[in-house]
Design a protein around this motif. Sequence first.
Motif, short mmCIF file in Angstrom:
data_model
loop_
_atom_site.label_atom_id
_atom_site.label_comp_id
_atom_site.label_asym_id
_atom_site.label_seq_id
_atom_site.Cartn_x
_atom_site.Cartn_y
_atom_site.Cartn_z
N SER A 27 0.80 -1.23 0.00
CA SER A 27 0.00 0.00 0.00
C SER A 27 0.84 1.28 0.00
N GLU A 28 1.95 1.32 0.70
CA GLU A 28 2.71 2.57 0.75
C GLU A 28 3.72 2.73 -0.39
N HIS A 29 3.77 1.74 -1.29
CA HIS A 29 4.71 1.81 -2.41
C HIS A 29 4.12 2.63 -3.55
N ASN A 30 4.86 3.63 -4.02
CA ASN A 30 4.34 4.42 -5.12
C ASN A 30 4.90 3.98 -6.47
N ARG A 31 5.85 3.05 -6.48
CA ARG A 31 6.36 2.55 -7.74
C ARG A 31 5.83 1.14 -7.99
N LEU A 32 5.46 0.88 -9.24
CA LEU A 32 4.93 -0.42 -9.61
C LEU A 32 5.53 -0.82 -10.95
N TYR A 33 5.91 -2.07 -11.04
CA TYR A 33 6.59 -2.58 -12.23
C TYR A 33 5.86 -3.82 -12.74
N TRP A 34 5.91 -4.02 -14.04
CA TRP A 34 5.45 -5.27 -14.66
C TRP A 34 6.63 -5.90 -15.39
N TYR A 35 6.73 -7.23 -15.24
CA TYR A 35 7.76 -8.01 -15.92
C TYR A 35 7.09 -9.23 -16.55
N ARG A 36 7.79 -9.79 -17.53
CA ARG A 36 7.38 -11.06 -18.12
C ARG A 36 8.54 -12.02 -17.99
N GLN A 37 8.24 -13.25 -17.61
CA GLN A 37 9.29 -14.25 -17.45
C GLN A 37 8.90 -15.53 -18.17
N THR A 38 9.79 -16.00 -19.03
CA THR A 38 9.58 -17.29 -19.69
C THR A 38 10.53 -18.31 -19.08
N LEU A 39 10.24 -19.56 -19.33
CA LEU A 39 10.96 -20.66 -18.69
C LEU A 39 12.46 -20.57 -18.95
N GLY A 40 13.23 -20.63 -17.89
CA GLY A 40 14.67 -20.63 -18.02
C GLY A 40 15.30 -19.26 -18.20
N GLN A 41 14.48 -18.22 -18.15
CA GLN A 41 14.99 -16.86 -18.33
C GLN A 41 14.70 -16.01 -17.10
N GLY A 42 15.39 -14.90 -17.00
CA GLY A 42 15.08 -13.96 -15.95
C GLY A 42 13.90 -13.09 -16.35
N PRO A 43 13.34 -12.37 -15.40
CA PRO A 43 12.23 -11.47 -15.73
C PRO A 43 12.67 -10.40 -16.71
N GLU A 44 11.79 -10.08 -17.66
CA GLU A 44 12.04 -9.01 -18.63
C GLU A 44 11.17 -7.82 -18.29
N PHE A 45 11.78 -6.67 -18.16
CA PHE A 45 11.06 -5.44 -17.82
C PHE A 45 10.05 -5.10 -18.92
#
Lengths: 114, 111
Positions: A27-45
């Motif tokens: 609730s107190e966080h003003n930053r929000l991020y979305w990522y996509r992650q496929t199998l065997g990879q790190g999250p992509e911004f």
Amino acid sequence: DTGVSQDPRHKITKRGQNVTFRCDPISEHNRLYWYRQTLGQGPEFLTYFQNEAQLEKSRLLSDRFSAERPKGSFSTLEIQRTEQGDSAMYLCASSLEGIGNEQFFGPGTRLTVL
Amino acid sequence: SQQGEEDPQALSIQEGENATMNCSYKTSINNLQWYRQNSGRGLVHLILIRSNEREKHSGRLRVTLDTSKKSSSLLITASRAADTASYFCATVNTGGFKTIFGAGTRLFVKA
């Protein structure tokens, strides 16, 4: 539980359908991020919000993808005309304002496009 | 595309041994972070090292950063079976918000 929550946890859809995912940050966080992650990879911004303003979008976010954070609290990520290549885990994270603050991740929404 | 590249891609060790993972990146950064991911708890932040720092410790974790070589290492000492997970380095750009993850190192600690 006051962590980041995402809904739904799993989504199976047919190619061509639209899907929408929701993220509720800490609730107190003003930053929000979305990522996509496929199998065997790190999250992509994918994209980033500071309060309700979307400040950065990745080139990965094609015209079929749109994200909103209308009141600076929860956020939605919509994918229109889904394709099989959209199958992935979609992760949401939130953080306090400030350079390099720790991001707290939600459990993710696993999307399967048939 | 990923910025960070972890090495090795996979690592298998015995409980009690140390595990070292390396990360290389391409552009100027504000800070570098390490995260752990396992099926039970999702992505969890482990440690952050700023661009003007060279080494940082947190419990059994030791992180180093060499900005001249654009590389970082994560050392886990006295590993435990519970350390089995994927470990990702993530760089934060000089603007301070865009976080780029590497492909990760999969660590397996045998009991």
